[in-house]
Design a protein around this motif. Structure first.
Motif, PDB file in Angstrom:
ATOM      1  N   ASP A 234      -5.731   9.412   4.031  1.00 31.80           N
ATOM      2  CA  ASP A 234      -5.311  10.804   4.139  1.00 31.80           C
ATOM      3  C   ASP A 234      -3.852  10.794   4.608  1.00 31.80           C
ATOM      4  O   ASP A 234      -3.250   9.723   4.768  1.00 31.80           O
ATOM      5  N   GLU A 235      -3.286  11.958   4.796  1.00 29.99           N
ATOM      6  CA  GLU A 235      -1.871  12.026   5.175  1.00 29.99           C
ATOM      7  C   GLU A 235      -1.615  11.299   6.495  1.00 29.99           C
ATOM      8  O   GLU A 235      -0.594  10.620   6.655  1.00 29.99           O
ATOM      9  N   LYS A 236      -2.559  11.435   7.424  1.00 33.35           N
ATOM     10  CA  LYS A 236      -2.379  10.789   8.731  1.00 33.35           C
ATOM     11  C   LYS A 236      -2.382   9.274   8.602  1.00 33.35           C
ATOM     12  O   LYS A 236      -1.536   8.584   9.178  1.00 33.35           O
ATOM     13  N   ARG A 237      -3.326   8.741   7.821  1.00 41.66           N
ATOM     14  CA  ARG A 237      -3.401   7.287   7.683  1.00 41.66           C
ATOM     15  C   ARG A 237      -2.189   6.738   6.928  1.00 41.66           C
ATOM     16  O   ARG A 237      -1.692   5.660   7.250  1.00 41.66           O
ATOM     17  N   LEU A 238      -1.723   7.462   5.933  1.00 43.68           N
ATOM     18  CA  LEU A 238      -0.526   7.014   5.231  1.00 43.68           C
ATOM     19  C   LEU A 238       0.700   7.063   6.149  1.00 43.68           C
ATOM     20  O   LEU A 238       1.560   6.180   6.092  1.00 43.68           O
ATOM     21  N   ALA A 239       0.764   8.080   6.987  1.00 44.87           N
ATOM     22  CA  ALA A 239       1.856   8.146   7.959  1.00 44.87           C
ATOM     23  C   ALA A 239       1.779   6.965   8.924  1.00 44.87           C
ATOM     24  O   ALA A 239       2.808   6.383   9.310  1.00 44.87           O
ATOM     25  N   GLN A 240       0.569   6.583   9.311  1.00 46.87           N
ATOM     26  CA  GLN A 240       0.389   5.428  10.194  1.00 46.87           C
ATOM     27  C   GLN A 240       0.797   4.138   9.489  1.00 46.87           C
ATOM     28  O   GLN A 240       1.359   3.236  10.119  1.00 46.87           O
ATOM     29  N   MET A 241       0.512   4.043   8.193  1.00 42.89           N
ATOM     30  CA  MET A 241       0.917   2.868   7.432  1.00 42.89           C
ATOM     31  C   MET A 241       2.443   2.757   7.367  1.00 42.89           C
ATOM     32  O   MET A 241       3.013   1.667   7.513  1.00 42.89           O
ATOM     33  N   ALA A 242       3.103   3.900   7.152  1.00 41.20           N
ATOM     34  CA  ALA A 242       4.573   3.901   7.147  1.00 41.20           C
ATOM     35  C   ALA A 242       5.116   3.508   8.519  1.00 41.20           C
ATOM     36  O   ALA A 242       6.070   2.719   8.631  1.00 41.20           O
TER      37      ALA A 242
ATOM     38  N   ALA B 120      14.598  -3.490   3.630  1.00 40.90           N
ATOM     39  CA  ALA B 120      13.501  -3.434   2.665  1.00 40.90           C
ATOM     40  C   ALA B 120      12.269  -2.761   3.268  1.00 40.90           C
ATOM     41  O   ALA B 120      11.600  -1.948   2.619  1.00 40.90           O
ATOM     42  N   LEU B 121      11.966  -3.087   4.507  1.00 42.05           N
ATOM     43  CA  LEU B 121      10.814  -2.474   5.177  1.00 42.05           C
ATOM     44  C   LEU B 121      11.001  -0.970   5.343  1.00 42.05           C
ATOM     45  O   LEU B 121      10.052  -0.192   5.153  1.00 42.05           O
ATOM     46  N   GLU B 122      12.198  -0.549   5.680  1.00 43.18           N
ATOM     47  CA  GLU B 122      12.471   0.883   5.817  1.00 43.18           C
ATOM     48  C   GLU B 122      12.315   1.581   4.470  1.00 43.18           C
ATOM     49  O   GLU B 122      11.751   2.687   4.394  1.00 43.18           O
ATOM     50  N   ALA B 123      12.800   0.956   3.406  1.00 44.89           N
ATOM     51  CA  ALA B 123      12.652   1.540   2.078  1.00 44.89           C
ATOM     52  C   ALA B 123      11.180   1.664   1.698  1.00 44.89           C
ATOM     53  O   ALA B 123      10.760   2.669   1.094  1.00 44.89           O
ATOM     54  N   MET B 124      10.372   0.681   2.057  1.00 43.59           N
ATOM     55  CA  MET B 124       8.933   0.726   1.766  1.00 43.59           C
ATOM     56  C   MET B 124       8.264   1.858   2.547  1.00 43.59           C
ATOM     57  O   MET B 124       7.417   2.580   2.009  1.00 43.59           O
ATOM     58  N   ALA B 125       8.642   2.008   3.809  1.00 41.55           N
ATOM     59  CA  ALA B 125       8.071   3.089   4.623  1.00 41.55           C
ATOM     60  C   ALA B 125       8.410   4.445   4.021  1.00 41.55           C
ATOM     61  O   ALA B 125       7.553   5.335   3.911  1.00 41.55           O
ATOM     62  N   GLN B 126       9.663   4.609   3.627  1.00 46.06           N
ATOM     63  CA  GLN B 126      10.076   5.868   3.013  1.00 46.06           C
ATOM     64  C   GLN B 126       9.365   6.090   1.680  1.00 46.06           C
ATOM     65  O   GLN B 126       9.043   7.221   1.319  1.00 46.06           O
ATOM     66  N   GLY B 127       9.109   5.009   0.956  1.00 48.52           N
ATOM     67  CA  GLY B 127       8.384   5.121  -0.300  1.00 48.52           C
ATOM     68  C   GLY B 127       6.975   5.657  -0.107  1.00 48.52           C
ATOM     69  O   GLY B 127       6.506   6.510  -0.877  1.00 48.52           O
ATOM     70  N   LEU B 128       6.299   5.173   0.935  1.00 47.98           N
ATOM     71  CA  LEU B 128       4.952   5.690   1.236  1.00 47.98           C
ATOM     72  C   LEU B 128       5.012   7.177   1.559  1.00 47.98           C
ATOM     73  O   LEU B 128       4.181   7.966   1.088  1.00 47.98           O
ATOM     74  N   GLU B 129       5.982   7.567   2.355  1.00 51.52           N
ATOM     75  CA  GLU B 129       6.096   8.977   2.753  1.00 51.52           C
ATOM     76  C   GLU B 129       6.413   9.871   1.561  1.00 51.52           C
ATOM     77  O   GLU B 129       5.856  10.970   1.420  1.00 51.52           O
ATOM     78  N   ALA B 130       7.274   9.399   0.684  1.00 48.49           N
ATOM     79  CA  ALA B 130       7.690  10.217  -0.455  1.00 48.49           C
ATOM     80  C   ALA B 130       6.609  10.316  -1.530  1.00 48.49           C
ATOM     81  O   ALA B 130       6.622  11.250  -2.342  1.00 48.49           O
ATOM     82  N   ASN B 131       5.674   9.391  -1.549  1.00 48.93           N
ATOM     83  CA  ASN B 131       4.663   9.348  -2.609  1.00 48.93           C
ATOM     84  C   ASN B 131       3.251   9.564  -2.078  1.00 48.93           C
ATOM     85  O   ASN B 131       2.270   9.179  -2.722  1.00 48.93           O
ATOM     86  N   THR B 132       3.148  10.207  -0.919  1.00 51.11           N
ATOM     87  CA  THR B 132       1.838  10.428  -0.300  1.00 51.11           C
ATOM     88  C   THR B 132       0.870  11.146  -1.240  1.00 51.11           C
ATOM     89  O   THR B 132      -0.280  10.728  -1.408  1.00 51.11           O
ATOM     90  N   ALA B 133       1.327  12.222  -1.872  1.00 48.68           N
ATOM     91  CA  ALA B 133       0.441  13.012  -2.730  1.00 48.68           C
ATOM     92  C   ALA B 133      -0.096  12.177  -3.885  1.00 48.68           C
ATOM     93  O   ALA B 133      -1.304  12.222  -4.201  1.00 48.68           O
ATOM     94  N   GLN B 134       0.759  11.406  -4.505  1.00 51.40           N
ATOM     95  CA  GLN B 134       0.360  10.570  -5.640  1.00 51.40           C
ATOM     96  C   GLN B 134      -0.667   9.525  -5.203  1.00 51.40           C
ATOM     97  O   GLN B 134      -1.664   9.272  -5.891  1.00 51.40           O
TER      98      GLN B 134
END
Length: 419
Positions: free
Chosen positions: A76-84, A34-48
């Motif tokens: 920003d993209e960096k912070r979202l990447a850090q969240m993932a 579930a955690l991996e799916a959430m991380a991937q969700g953040l990465e896939a929806n960064t622009a939104q």
């Protein structure tokens, strides 16, 4: 018939309670998926997510939020990447749920052990830091808890986008979608109902400024873990290395002034003030810091503003620093004992005895010798992430990682024993 705010909150909490029972049965592998799916969700929806965050940032500027608070709000993209990456770091942690501590055999033959179990439903009320949404979701799910989130209005668009992305990510996993619920209506009335849902909410954690935390502590009837308020001090002793002390002060005050582990008050030994204060003040001014000092401070920093009693008691969360010159270690410790919120305190010294006295006499969640208070953080402490920094003494203190989001129950194996 339109649902009332109270009915809405109760229904939300009931969904969370049901999800918490399902979560408690999941294996570590299921939670990690579930955690991996959430991380991937953040990465896939960064622009939104960034589109929604831009709305909050525009509103924040229009409403006059300080630069420091805008920094807390910004994604920003960096912070979202850090969240993932933060979600993946929680995934990599050892699961505390199910761990049995101290199984012992009693003289009557009973085997008694203490087992770690989830809290159940964890509610979090927080202010303008949208990264908290993913941090809390990841930690709660890994610890087997359902999370009910209530973020600040300043970050509403960001938090709604984040919570939707994270919930959507759970749909393809064994983790129930209602493991993460976000309160998106009702204002303060909804928050008040949430704080008083005994029997549905197992623990409430407020994250934010002193006003929010005190409101929760005074009004909640569910158990509360008090976090966050950080009136943090650095004492520069007479033996301190000047350059090292300046680096610690600049880092503590200016890297992220709106966070709870930022430096708010600088104490300086009078015998080092003449050499230290002008040099440190110059560096602080270059970073845009406003200095408010005592009379002796202003002898060495003539353009410093006079410091009031209130300044020494204030968590500024901004580029403002209160400064006081003290006669020695005892006066510095007395000042910290008077004004500290019990978060993070530091002494800069080359004197071992003074360092030990400071460590022993200062009562805080984290006490430092020759290091920035900015290290009080779950990632820096090796916890993977944190749900907050507890400034109380029960049930957790300091950065709260996975283990702090569990409780214990005794498990007892018998063979027909009666008493």
């Amino acid at each position: 018939m339109q649902q009332s705010i109270e009915e809405y909150i109760v229904a939300l909490a009931q969904r969370a309670k049901k999800a918490s029972r399902q979560l408690a049965q999941l294996t570590s592998a299921q939670k990690d998926a579930a955690l991996e799916a959430m991380a991937q969700g953040l990465e896939a929806n960064t622009a939104q997510i960034l589109v929604e965050n831009a709305k909050d940032m525009a509103a924040g500027r229009e409403n006059g939020l300080s630069a420091a608070l805008l920094d807390r709000l910004a994604l920003d993209e960096k912070r979202l990447a850090q969240m993932a990456e933060g979600l993946r770091s929680v995934k990599a942690l050892e699961d505390p749920v199910g761990e049995v501590e101290g199984m012992v055999k009693r003289p009557n033959g009973l085997l008694i052990g203490c087992q770690r179990v989830p809290m159940g439903v964890v509610a979090i009320i927080y202010e303008a830091r949208p990264n908290v949404t993913s941090d809390v979701a990841g930690l709660c799910i890994k610890a087997g808890n359902a999370a009910i989130l209530r973020g600040g209005k300043e970050a509403l668009h960001s938090n709604l986008a984040l919570s939707k992305v994270l919930r959507d990510a759970l749909k393809g996993t064994d983790c129930p979608e209602d493991a993460l619920l976000y309160i998106d209506q009702g204002g303060r009335e909804a928050t008040t109902y949430l704080m008083q849902l005994n029997g549905l909410v197992d623990v409430l954690i407020p994250r934010g400024g002193a006003g929010l935390i005190q409101h929760v502590v005074k009004n909640a009837t569910v158990p509360v873990i008090e976090t966050g308020v950080g009136n943090c001090h650095v004492f520069v002793d007479e033996t301190a290395k000047i350059d090292q002390a300046i680096d610690i002060v600049i880092n503590g005050k200016t890297t992220r002034p709106a966070v709870c582990n930022a430096l708010e008050t600088l104490l300086v030994h009078r015998s080092i003030a003449a050499e230290f204060l002008p040099r440190c003040a110059q560096k602080l001014k270059e970073k845009g810091v406003e200095i408010r000092g005592c009379q002796r401070t202003r002898e060495w920093i003539p353009d410093a503003l006079p410091a009031s009693e209130e300044d020494y008691a204030t968590e500024f969360l901004d580029l403002i620093l209160a400064v006081r010159v003290v006669d020695g270690l005892d006066e510095a410790i007395a000042h910290v004992q008077r004004y500290s919120t019990g978060h993070s305190e530091c002494i800069v010294t080359e004197n071992y005895s003074n360092a030990q006295a400071f460590l022993q006499q200062v009562d805080a969640a984290a006490v430092y010798v020759n290091a920035s208070t900015r290290f009080t953080d779950g990632f820096e402490f090796g916890l993977g992430a944190e749900i907050g920094i507890s400034t109380q003494k029960l049930h957790a203190r300091g950065p709260m990682g996975l283990k702090a989001l569990t409780t214990t129950k005794y498990i007892v194996y018998g063979s027909g024993q009666i008493r």
